[in-house]
Design an enzyme around this catalytic site. Sequence first.
Site, mmCIF file in Angstrom:
data_model
loop_
_atom_site.group_PDB
_atom_site.id
_atom_site.type_symbol
_atom_site.label_atom_id
_atom_site.label_comp_id
_atom_site.label_asym_id
_atom_site.label_seq_id
_atom_site.Cartn_x
_atom_site.Cartn_y
_atom_site.Cartn_z
ATOM 1 N N CYS A 87 -49.921 73.092 26.743
ATOM 2 C CA CYS A 87 -49.517 72.521 25.740
ATOM 3 C C CYS A 87 -47.976 72.700 25.929
ATOM 4 O O CYS A 87 -46.920 73.354 26.311
ATOM 5 C CB CYS A 87 -50.398 72.698 24.940
ATOM 6 S SG CYS A 87 -49.595 71.323 23.228
ATOM 7 N N CYS A 129 -45.317 75.213 19.078
ATOM 8 C CA CYS A 129 -45.707 75.274 17.725
ATOM 9 C C CYS A 129 -45.575 77.744 18.215
ATOM 10 O O CYS A 129 -46.426 77.743 19.192
ATOM 11 C CB CYS A 129 -46.806 75.765 18.085
ATOM 12 S SG CYS A 129 -47.058 73.889 17.578
ATOM 13 N N CYS A 147 -49.219 79.571 18.702
ATOM 14 C CA CYS A 147 -50.226 78.867 19.455
ATOM 15 C C CYS A 147 -49.916 79.915 20.714
ATOM 16 O O CYS A 147 -49.514 79.540 21.822
ATOM 17 C CB CYS A 147 -50.517 77.819 19.433
ATOM 18 S SG CYS A 147 -51.404 77.075 20.093
ATOM 19 N N CYS A 161 -66.442 70.543 16.451
ATOM 20 C CA CYS A 161 -64.896 69.688 16.303
ATOM 21 C C CYS A 161 -64.915 70.456 17.576
ATOM 22 O O CYS A 161 -65.105 71.393 18.129
ATOM 23 C CB CYS A 161 -64.753 70.939 15.337
ATOM 24 S SG CYS A 161 -62.824 70.941 15.067
ATOM 25 N N CYS A 167 -66.232 66.032 15.162
ATOM 26 C CA CYS A 167 -64.804 66.198 14.935
ATOM 27 C C CYS A 167 -64.173 66.768 15.653
ATOM 28 O O CYS A 167 -64.796 67.204 16.596
ATOM 29 C CB CYS A 167 -64.616 67.543 13.554
ATOM 30 S SG CYS A 167 -62.702 68.021 13.519
ATOM 31 N N CYS A 197 -59.595 66.475 8.039
ATOM 32 C CA CYS A 197 -59.447 67.769 8.163
ATOM 33 C C CYS A 197 -57.669 68.737 8.447
ATOM 34 O O CYS A 197 -57.395 67.727 9.625
ATOM 35 C CB CYS A 197 -60.393 68.510 9.315
ATOM 36 S SG CYS A 197 -60.205 70.092 9.129
ATOM 37 N N ARG A 201 -62.307 76.058 3.961
ATOM 38 C CA ARG A 201 -62.573 76.235 5.217
ATOM 39 C C ARG A 201 -61.911 77.550 5.200
ATOM 40 O O ARG A 201 -60.379 77.876 6.227
ATOM 41 C CB ARG A 201 -62.908 76.341 6.900
ATOM 42 C CG ARG A 201 -63.131 76.462 7.882
ATOM 43 C CD ARG A 201 -63.566 75.832 8.624
ATOM 44 N NE ARG A 201 -64.124 74.558 8.512
ATOM 45 C CZ ARG A 201 -64.273 73.308 9.231
ATOM 46 N NH1 ARG A 201 -62.973 73.012 9.912
ATOM 47 N NH2 ARG A 201 -64.398 72.594 8.635
#
Length: 355
Positions: free
Chosen positions: A66, A70, A73, A110, A141, A201, A273
């Site tokens: 990616c 972040c 991550c 998801c 999702c 979400c 969650r």
Amino acid sequence: MPAVSDRPIASGAAPLRHDWTRSEVEALLALPFTELLFRAASVHRERFDPAEVQVSTLLSVKTGGCPEDCAYCPQAQRYDTGVDAQKLMDTSDVVASARRARDAGASRFCMGAAWRSPKDRDIPKVAAMIREVKALGLETCATLGMLTAPQAAALRDAGLDYYNHNLDTDPEYYGDIIHTRGMQDRLDTLAHVRDTGMKTCCGGIVGMGETRRQRAGLLQLLATLPAHPDSVPINRLVQVAGTPLHGTVELDPFEFVRTIAVARITMPASMVRLSAGREQMSDELQALCFAAGANSIFHGDRLLTTGNPDTARDRALFERLGLRPMAVPVDAAGHDHPATVHADITAAPARTAAA
Ligand code: SAM
Ligand code: DTB
Ligand code: SF4
């Protein structure tokens, strides 16, 4: 417009509020622990059966590489975390994984992709995955990064029920964690998703070195969105070697429970969650989170790239705590007459949900 909840609401249930202030949220976080748990548990019972937990399974359909930065991550290309970049999975492999997840008791599947945002040419492939997973009777999702309005509409047309896009942290702390996209970009994507009528979400991560005031800021922002997110994932940072946040001082576990409790109080109709970080939690800490109003988990041996409690441990925990998986509405599969089927992780064969 308030979050939609079609569950029976106890008479006298407090209406949803969208005007929470940061100081109100901070005051809730600062309550004596026992009082906070009592209030959260009371709110929980007004709209949910506290013995029911919604069960989702995650699959990374496009892992690693990616371009974003972040700081938490493991999938950011720029950090040396040992996660290799892979291409988008074949639909048939995704569907096989979804079938295993359904057979292991999940009601929602998801699909996550390590993208800043999908390219338009990716959308038909993801749409095919969504159509086929939904045809298995699962709620669908996806979490694919930032979306344009037409991309959101295309996913909705394919049958996507939920889109996950997190705010991650307080706007005040955000600039310490992510530099490659702004908070407004996230709010814009959420608006596109809401505009299509899909469910949102949206949650965040705690334990990234933020202060309690900043945790209050995250919760306040979530609870003052134009609609409360239908699901609110509260992630506890999973520290991964190679990421800038590896080595962060761990959050006091009771502070994590407080965060769950305040999410429940401020967003009473949402699924809260208990998300990343469960593998590192004791059963007792998870039980406190359920008592504080958490009513959703990710089930399956993996999250995206990191571990999750193995399915046998979850089944044993549900058994010990007397928890039941929440039913999935059959109309999630497009049936005309809503009814319910009970997923049952306690009866599931011992196999992984998201291999
Ligand atoms: N790439 C897309 C995006 O960021 O919008 C979707 C996938 S991304 C991995 C989804 C969410 O996973 C992030 O917003 C973050 O909240 C959570 N996450 C990622 N790494 C994490 C970690 N190490 N610990 C806890 N949560 C994490
Ligand atoms: C969310 O809030 N947490 C999930 C899901 N949405 C996509 C992701 C957690 C990822 C944890 C790190 C990993 O496994 O790579
Ligand atoms: Fe990329 Fe999402 Fe990870 Fe950020 S959280 S680096 S956008 S995969």
